[in-house]
Scaffold this active site. Structure first.
Site, PDB file in Angstrom:
ATOM      1  N   SER A 185       0.791  -1.226   0.000  1.00 41.51           N
ATOM      2  CA  SER A 185       0.000   0.000   0.000  1.00 41.51           C
ATOM      3  C   SER A 185       0.821   1.273   0.000  1.00 41.51           C
ATOM      4  O   SER A 185       0.341   2.316  -0.443  1.00 41.51           O
ATOM      5  CB  SER A 185      -0.938   0.002   1.207  1.00 41.51           C
ATOM      6  OG  SER A 185      -0.205  -0.041   2.418  1.00 41.51           O
ATOM      7  N   HIS A 213      -5.211  -4.055  -2.418  1.00 40.37           N
ATOM      8  CA  HIS A 213      -4.903  -3.112  -3.488  1.00 40.37           C
ATOM      9  C   HIS A 213      -4.740  -3.793  -4.845  1.00 40.37           C
ATOM     10  O   HIS A 213      -4.397  -3.131  -5.832  1.00 40.37           O
ATOM     11  CB  HIS A 213      -3.647  -2.311  -3.143  1.00 40.37           C
ATOM     12  CG  HIS A 213      -3.808  -1.489  -1.898  1.00 40.37           C
ATOM     13  ND1 HIS A 213      -4.381  -0.241  -1.903  1.00 40.37           N
ATOM     14  CD2 HIS A 213      -3.502  -1.766  -0.606  1.00 40.37           C
ATOM     15  CE1 HIS A 213      -4.415   0.236  -0.674  1.00 40.37           C
ATOM     16  NE2 HIS A 213      -3.877  -0.680   0.137  1.00 40.37           N
ATOM     17  N   LYS A 248     -12.084  -0.341  -1.753  1.00 35.39           N
ATOM     18  CA  LYS A 248     -11.085   0.298  -2.615  1.00 35.39           C
ATOM     19  C   LYS A 248     -11.561   0.222  -4.067  1.00 35.39           C
ATOM     20  O   LYS A 248     -12.370   1.040  -4.485  1.00 35.39           O
ATOM     21  CB  LYS A 248      -9.723  -0.338  -2.379  1.00 35.39           C
ATOM     22  CG  LYS A 248      -9.235  -0.114  -0.935  1.00 35.39           C
ATOM     23  CD  LYS A 248      -7.916  -0.753  -0.660  1.00 35.39           C
ATOM     24  CE  LYS A 248      -7.421  -0.436   0.744  1.00 35.39           C
ATOM     25  NZ  LYS A 248      -8.274  -1.016   1.810  1.00 35.39           N
TER      26      LYS A 248
END
Length: 403
Positions: A185, A213, A248
């Site tokens: 990240s 991610h 996300k």
């Protein structure tokens, strides 16, 4: 006692401010898309994890609104009476997108990582982790009571030494869990998952990949948005435990763990952070189902990759010293906390919001700008950011900003 507490927290806050490490909230009028009104000012945001622009997608918002008709909340934990049909649909969709047999919903990625690690290992077992792992993986390992081993970032040789050590001490029957981020990240780089999976097979360790991610932003031809494990060619057998977040690339909230049917049944029985908490609100689950349908074909991930390549090629022309990252996370390490804050403030004055990341989130001496890209950024916005960034860096150097 109250005075003692007040004195303690006041001292620590004073120290944090003196170190230029004090954090404060920015207030957004609405989710950035990527334009946003931040603290009353219009800015272009390059600090969001909404990698595909789904947090503001009208179909996702409409799906959430329809989901809210089922109730404002789940009313109880999933195993009491808080599990709805929409939750089941979402779990099935996640399993489909990741190429796994089943999936299980969690309230957050932090809860998922802590819950899974503690359900799988404990005293007498081993947890092996990359030194730059996310805090949720680190805390999960520490809380589990298992012996905790770390290895140098993305270093297969160092990893093998720790796996050898763990297997030698655990014996033939001891459990070893290797937990890593798929995409890191703060650095944006990707773990060498194929090599890690091969080492896990050699030393009979279980590979757990945090796809916070990676999910939605990358994948394989067969599973274009499944994440970094899919991009590395790993299937359910070679990467048996996959955690992903829904706040996300999916633009909503919550998290999941995907794997074999047996693994999901096991976690349903033994993952305390799943069992003892209220279920995901049905509106969020409905929004997630729609978001995953939109990301499923991989077209949004493809657009994101085009934006990443455009950003890096233009940054190279300007001589900006970016880290080696092919993900949506593009760090610019400046080292000094004062410099990072000065450049971030200059960018904000120019109309761009970029995260200024400082210790303890990153190691001392590696303070950085964390630039995050989205499929909905335009090339004009990217060019504007890079021009403003080059100007801000030049002015900061001229001004002689230093620790």
């Amino acid at each position: 006692m109250t005075n003692s507490l007040d004195s303690f927290v006041a001292q620590r806050l004073t120290e944090r401010r003196a170190q230029q490490l004090f954090r404060s909230h920015k207030t957004l009028a609405a989710a950035p898309g990527p334009n946003a009104r931040v603290d009353g000012r219009e800015l272009v945001t390059f600090s969001s994890n909404d990698y595909l622009g789904l947090a503001t997608h009208p179909q996702v918002i409409a799906a959430q609104q329809r989901g809210a008709e089922l109730g404002a909340g789940a009313t109880a934990s999933h195993l009491v009476n808080g599990h709805f049909e929409i939750h089941q649909q979402l779990q099935q969709k996640i399993a489909e997108l990741t190429g796994r047999e089943a999936a299980l919903l969690f309230g957050s990625g932090y809860m998922a990582n802590v819950g899974v690690i503690n359900a799988l290992v404990g005293r007498g077992d081993f947890v092996v982790q990359d030194k730059l792992n996310h805090a949720s993986l680190i805390d999960g390992g520490r809380l589990s009571g298992a012996q905790y081993l770390r290895f140098a970032h993305n270093d297969p040789v160092a990893l093998e030494r720790q796996l050898q050590r763990a297997r030698a001490q655990a014996g033939d029957s001891g459990k070893i869990l290797l937990a890593v981020d798929g995409v890191y990240s703060m650095d944006g780089d990707t773990a060498p998952l194929a090599a890690m999976a091969a080492l896990c097979e050699t030393y009979d360790a279980w590979l757990m990949v945090d796809e916070a991610h990676g999910f939605g932003a990358m994948g394989s031809e067969a599973f274009p948005c499944a994440g970094s494990a899919a991009a590395a060619g790993l299937d359910q057998a070679s990467a048996p435990i996959v955690m992903g977040t829904l706040g996300k690339a999916a633009g909503n909230a919550g998290a999941f763990v995907a794997g074999s049917r047996a693994l999901i049944d096991y976690l349903t029985q033994f993952a305390r952070t799943y069992i003892y908490t209220t279920g995901m609100p049905p509106a969020v689950a409905a929004g997630c189902v729609q978001a995953l349908s939109l990301m499923q074909g991989g077209s949004l991930a493809w657009i994101l990759q085009q934006r990443i390549e455009y950003f890096r090629s233009r940054a190279a022309l300007l001589g900006l010293p970016l880290e080696e990252s092919t993900s949506a996370i593009q760090p610019l390490v400046l080292g000094c906390e004062n410099t990072v804050l000065a450049v971030a403030q200059a960018l904000q004055k120019a109309g761009y919001l970029v995260g200024a990341i400082r210790p303890p989130t990153v190691p001392a001496g590696t303070a950085r700008l964390r630039i995050t890209l989205s499929a909905v950024h335009s090339e004009v916005q990217i060019d504007g950011l890079l021009t403003a960034l080059a100007t801000a860096l030049e002015k900061t150097q001229v001004a002689g900003v230093s620790p």
